[in-house]
Design a protein around this motif. Structure first.
Motif, PDB file in Angstrom:
ATOM      1  N   TYR A 278     -12.640 -26.273  -4.753  1.00  0.00           N
ATOM      2  CA  TYR A 278     -12.811 -25.472  -3.538  1.00  0.00           C
ATOM      3  C   TYR A 278     -11.567 -24.616  -3.297  1.00  0.00           C
ATOM      4  O   TYR A 278     -11.667 -23.428  -2.957  1.00  0.00           O
ATOM      5  CB  TYR A 278     -13.060 -26.390  -2.336  1.00  0.00           C
ATOM      6  N   ASN A 279     -10.395 -25.222  -3.487  1.00  0.00           N
ATOM      7  CA  ASN A 279      -9.150 -24.484  -3.276  1.00  0.00           C
ATOM      8  C   ASN A 279      -8.988 -23.347  -4.286  1.00  0.00           C
ATOM      9  O   ASN A 279      -8.451 -22.273  -3.950  1.00  0.00           O
ATOM     10  CB  ASN A 279      -7.953 -25.433  -3.350  1.00  0.00           C
ATOM     11  N   LEU A 280      -9.459 -23.550  -5.513  1.00  0.00           N
ATOM     12  CA  LEU A 280      -9.431 -22.473  -6.504  1.00  0.00           C
ATOM     13  C   LEU A 280     -10.348 -21.334  -6.080  1.00  0.00           C
ATOM     14  O   LEU A 280      -9.988 -20.153  -6.194  1.00  0.00           O
ATOM     15  CB  LEU A 280      -9.851 -23.004  -7.879  1.00  0.00           C
ATOM     16  N   TYR A 281     -11.516 -21.669  -5.608  1.00  0.00           N
ATOM     17  CA  TYR A 281     -12.422 -20.642  -5.089  1.00  0.00           C
ATOM     18  C   TYR A 281     -11.780 -19.889  -3.922  1.00  0.00           C
ATOM     19  O   TYR A 281     -11.831 -18.664  -3.844  1.00  0.00           O
ATOM     20  CB  TYR A 281     -13.717 -21.289  -4.589  1.00  0.00           C
ATOM     21  N   ARG A 282     -11.188 -20.647  -3.009  1.00  0.00           N
ATOM     22  CA  ARG A 282     -10.594 -20.025  -1.815  1.00  0.00           C
ATOM     23  C   ARG A 282      -9.511 -19.023  -2.195  1.00  0.00           C
ATOM     24  O   ARG A 282      -9.454 -17.917  -1.648  1.00  0.00           O
ATOM     25  CB  ARG A 282     -10.030 -21.110  -0.900  1.00  0.00           C
ATOM     26  N   GLU A 283      -8.673 -19.415  -3.148  1.00  0.00           N
ATOM     27  CA  GLU A 283      -7.593 -18.531  -3.579  1.00  0.00           C
ATOM     28  C   GLU A 283      -8.152 -17.281  -4.255  1.00  0.00           C
ATOM     29  O   GLU A 283      -7.652 -16.168  -4.059  1.00  0.00           O
ATOM     30  CB  GLU A 283      -6.667 -19.286  -4.537  1.00  0.00           C
ATOM     31  N   GLY A 284      -9.212 -17.475  -5.054  1.00  0.00           N
ATOM     32  CA  GLY A 284      -9.770 -16.353  -5.798  1.00  0.00           C
ATOM     33  C   GLY A 284     -10.595 -15.403  -4.954  1.00  0.00           C
ATOM     34  O   GLY A 284     -10.725 -14.217  -5.277  1.00  0.00           O
ATOM     35  N   ILE A 285     -11.152 -15.892  -3.868  1.00  0.00           N
ATOM     36  CA  ILE A 285     -12.068 -15.089  -3.059  1.00  0.00           C
ATOM     37  C   ILE A 285     -11.361 -14.414  -1.888  1.00  0.00           C
ATOM     38  O   ILE A 285     -11.845 -13.413  -1.353  1.00  0.00           O
ATOM     39  CB  ILE A 285     -13.230 -15.976  -2.547  1.00  0.00           C
ATOM     40  N   LYS A 286     -10.178 -14.896  -1.504  1.00  0.00           N
ATOM     41  CA  LYS A 286      -9.554 -14.464  -0.248  1.00  0.00           C
ATOM     42  C   LYS A 286      -9.292 -12.965  -0.186  1.00  0.00           C
ATOM     43  O   LYS A 286      -9.256 -12.386   0.918  1.00  0.00           O
ATOM     44  CB  LYS A 286      -8.273 -15.247   0.008  1.00  0.00           C
TER      45      LYS A 286
END
Length: 394
Positions: A278-286
């Motif tokens: 989830y944190n990887l997604y958050r960083e990539g999508i922000k």
């Protein structure tokens, strides 16, 4: 399109160690609704969520049905439910010949506690310890709270409402095994262990799986006894097959439990993997304009079961449905939010109260791949195509 790569939405994370358990069920002949793995799995779940006892059942839906049955929900009663949920959370209300009342969601996708309280204050009378709907003259007896996508609902406020109006509360924690509260009155308490009865699910896309099956927990021993009794066809005397009530064939099989006793030992690893991803997604999508990753409540340890993005059509340049199609063409399986339950054909005549925010999420939300065995490369692939989708066809 990049080759034939496919990233499924949510698949189980299974180990070959399960095979030893399955082998035992075959060799002993205990493959059905008896055998040692059932009791072992029940104890492991109870220990994990911090309750004295758990009762296994055929599915999460069966558990919800049993819960409403033992809480005395029946004909002419009304039960408050969310419109943002899977329909299985609502259908058991109709199994009991009762009627649902649909409430809007908040920004966690869970039932809006403020609107729920407003409905009870403005649309109901409280007479002799009973909540009576002004419009229908029926008694409102219970609330079904769903912890959507593993994000814990506002149980502190919901329990205050329950106690104020003397309602029963069922926690549909079918998506929330492993989610618990970090702060407030219920700090340390797991979702499913706070209301009158809680229900978990072990379908193939859940945080742990038995291929199907469910589990019921409660702090009321008499309710658990009643549910266990009803789940075994209400058999009073097992030797002479005496049945004193109408029961159900709702027990879990030993083969399912054989999966469960291995899976529950790995749940914390699964949750940590989901949090990391989830944190990887958050960083990539922000920094992708027009996309926002739905957050989990910061005062909880959510199991991060499903990951959801919300699409701002104007800023992103396309709507949710177009993005869904494009990602699937690229081999990335995605899923929209469920159709709102109050709009489903069986419930078109049901009461609903100030449903507004749910329409926004129904239109703009998309679930991304979230399996606990998802790799960093998988996530990078998804993020890359979220960036490219509006400018470059797959």
């Amino acid at each position: 399109m990049e080759g034939t790569r496919t990233i499924p939405l949510a698949v189980p994370n299974l180990s070959s160690k399960i095979l030893e358990n399955i082998k035992e069920t075959i060799e002993t002949g205990w493959v059905s609704t008896g055998g040692r793995f059932i009791k072992e799995f029940e104890k492991k779940i109870a220990d994990y969520v911090g309750v004295k006892r758990a009762v296994s059942c055929q599915s999460g839906t069966a558990g919800l049905h049993l819960a409403l049955r033992v809480l005395g929900i029946g004909h002419c009663d009304e039960v408050i439910v969310p419109t943002v949920t899977f329909i299985a959370a609502v259908n058991p209300v109709k199994y009991m010949n009762a009627e649902p009342i649909f409430i809007d969601c908040d920004d966690s996708l869970n039932i809006d506690a403020s609107k729920l309280e407003e409905f009870l204050e403005d649309q109901c009378h409280y007479i002799d310890g009973k909540v009576i709907n002004k419009k229908t003259r029926k008694q409102v007896k219970a609330i079904v709270v769903v912890h959507v996508f593993g994000n814990p609902a506002n149980m502190e406020k919901l329990m205050k409402i329950k106690e104020k109006y003397k309602l029963r509360l069922v926690e549909d924690a079918t998506e929330a095994l492993g989610s618990y509260y970090l702060k407030g009155k219920y700090a340390g308490k797991h979702c499913g262990t706070i209301g009158d009865i809680g229900v978990y699910s072990f379908n193939a896309n859940k945080i742990i799986t038995t291929g199907g099956g469910g589990m019921i927990v409660s702090n009321h021993d008499e309710l658990l006894e009643d549910m266990a009794f009803l789940s075994l066809q209400a058999k009073t005397d097992p030797l002479y097959y005496i049945h004193d009530d109408i029961g159900y064939n709702y027990r879990m099989t030993n083969i399912q439990a054989a999966f469960g006793v291995e899976q529950i030992d790995r749940i914390e690893d699964f949750i940590q993997a989901k949090i990391n991803n989830y944190n990887l997604y958050r960083e990539g999508i922000k920094n992708i304009e027009g996309l926002g990753l739905l957050p989990f409540r910061e005062d909880t340890r959510a199991n991060h079961w499903f990951y959801s993005i919300v699409i701002d059509e104007k800023k992103y340049g396309m709507d949710r449905d177009e993005l869904l199609v494009r990602l699937n063409k690229c081999g990335i399986q995605t899923r929209p939010l469920w159709g709102l339950i109050h709009k489903q054909r069986p419930y078109l005549g049901a009461l609903s109260y100030k449903i507004e925010k749910a329409f926004i999420y129904e239109k703009g939300l998309l679930n991304l791949p979230c399996s606990s065995n998802l790799t960093k490369e998988d996530i990078s692939f998804v993020i890359r195509h979220l960036r490219l989708a509006k400018n470059k066809p797959c």
